[in-house]
Design a protein around this motif. Sequence first.
Motif, mmCIF file in Angstrom:
data_model
loop_
_atom_site.group_PDB
_atom_site.id
_atom_site.type_symbol
_atom_site.label_atom_id
_atom_site.label_comp_id
_atom_site.label_asym_id
_atom_site.label_seq_id
_atom_site.Cartn_x
_atom_site.Cartn_y
_atom_site.Cartn_z
ATOM 1 N N HIS A 138 0.822 -1.212 0.000
ATOM 2 C CA HIS A 138 0.000 0.000 0.000
ATOM 3 C C HIS A 138 0.857 1.263 0.000
ATOM 4 O O HIS A 138 0.560 2.235 -0.708
ATOM 5 C CB HIS A 138 -0.945 0.005 1.205
ATOM 6 N N GLY A 139 1.914 1.275 0.804
ATOM 7 C CA GLY A 139 2.770 2.453 0.851
ATOM 8 C C GLY A 139 3.387 2.749 -0.507
ATOM 9 O O GLY A 139 3.485 3.907 -0.924
ATOM 10 N N ARG A 140 3.780 1.703 -1.240
ATOM 11 C CA ARG A 140 4.389 1.905 -2.555
ATOM 12 C C ARG A 140 3.362 2.389 -3.578
ATOM 13 O O ARG A 140 3.684 3.213 -4.449
ATOM 14 C CB ARG A 140 5.030 0.599 -3.030
ATOM 15 N N VAL A 141 2.142 1.866 -3.490
ATOM 16 C CA VAL A 141 1.101 2.314 -4.414
ATOM 17 C C VAL A 141 0.818 3.795 -4.222
ATOM 18 O O VAL A 141 0.761 4.576 -5.188
ATOM 19 C CB VAL A 141 -0.198 1.503 -4.224
ATOM 20 N N PHE A 142 0.645 4.204 -2.969
ATOM 21 C CA PHE A 142 0.314 5.601 -2.735
ATOM 22 C C PHE A 142 1.511 6.514 -2.977
ATOM 23 O O PHE A 142 1.334 7.691 -3.313
ATOM 24 C CB PHE A 142 -0.270 5.778 -1.334
ATOM 25 N N ALA A 143 2.714 5.974 -2.835
ATOM 26 C CA ALA A 143 3.884 6.746 -3.241
ATOM 27 C C ALA A 143 3.874 6.933 -4.758
ATOM 28 O O ALA A 143 4.231 7.999 -5.265
ATOM 29 C CB ALA A 143 5.163 6.043 -2.800
ATOM 30 N N ALA A 144 3.441 5.890 -5.495
ATOM 31 C CA ALA A 144 3.329 6.009 -6.952
ATOM 32 C C ALA A 144 2.263 7.021 -7.328
ATOM 33 O O ALA A 144 2.423 7.803 -8.274
ATOM 34 C CB ALA A 144 3.015 4.646 -7.567
#
Length: 456
Positions: A138-144
């Motif tokens: 989730h953290g990587r998706v929202f960073a994207a």
Amino acid sequence: MTAGQAEASIWDRERRWVTLGAVALIFLAAIESLAVTTVMPIVSEALDGQSLYAVAFAGTLATSVIGMVAAGAWSDARGPRGALYAAVSLFLIGLVLSGFAVTMHQFLAGRLVQGLGAGGQTVALYVVVARLYPPHLHGRVFAAFAAAWVVPSMIGPFLAGAVAEFLDWRWAFLGVAVLTAAAFLTIAARLRGVDLGHGVPQDRRAVVMRLLLAVVVAVFAVLIGFSADMVPPVGWPVAIGAVVVIGVALLPLVPRSTLRAGRGLPSVVLMRGLVAGAFFAAEAYIPYLLMKRFDFTATWAGIALMLAAFAWAGASALQGRYGEQLGNRRITVISLSLLVAAIVSVLLTSLWGISPLLVILGWALGGGGMGLLYPRLTVLTLAYSGPDDQGFNSSALSISDATGSAVAIAIAGLGVATLGGGVGAFSVVFAFCVVLVFLAAVPGLRLGHAAEQKSS
């Protein structure tokens, strides 16, 4: 984190096209948002609507609350697919209406429809992420998602300013509409065979009540914006009364104890609204300040926002990689300190006419603070959520974001109008935003540790 989790990626074959489609929609929403910030001084002058400058921002944010509530309920009941498709369609219609407007009121009508779509799209995409991606991604998706603002932030303000200056401001809306239609067709095709889960039974009476309350929030937030067109002895009582009504109407739309900064999810939601209000109310008036006080063209006023965009993207990437190690309290202190420094630098420039370079460099600090904090609050929201309330909690986070921004921008516009609308009046906007950042420290120190516990 297990070995399998370490190898998983948001760009895996089974998620690649969904990630690309979602990022494309975020990208285009960013283009539109940044374009409006840059071209609104020109639009308001061309359509003779200077007194309604703030409404063009606040109105869209206000109606987005309705879209958020509807999309959240729809996603919980039937899954996010239909909610996403309806939201993107409304966003497109609003862009077309704004692009072809010949009066300020027609333009505002388009902006209101855009808000319905933009709000629903955000919530639906959050639920898509919750259903398709494991928690450790989730953290990587929202960073994207945050990084999807990088290119728009690099070229969006400049491009919108150049389009308005050398072609016509209308293409800042119609051009985005064409590209959004293309992205919509792409993601619709890729999601067709994807399992987004099934809905759960909903209390229809409760859903209808939430929608009605969202309408109340939107109407009274727009009313605050229109209060700037009233004489101050009338406008201020109207605005204060509207704020009270909005506060009451919000109670069922957000987690219990949100307005009291309850520990955990309530503070996450409240903090999002306060920092959004501070940042976006200030940013709405930065191009206007640069054009009026320093004779910047629309193109150069847009370029002035680029460093903040770079900083936002870089800080978002850092949060995606090191957010768990930094922890919520440390992220809060760093982010709010950067925001205060940024807004104070703009405030000093508005008061004393210091070099516009201070605005450009100072605002980069604000972008860094928001990039570090924004995706972190989204990660925390999902960490505090279960399958049955992902839609409600995602909706609540976005409602807080939009309502905080709409109310702050509208009050800022009323303050500018009260002081006569001159360049010196901008200082009241930035002083107000500093106060909001300090208020955000209260919930910021009560975020809890859900994400750290979930990832361990």
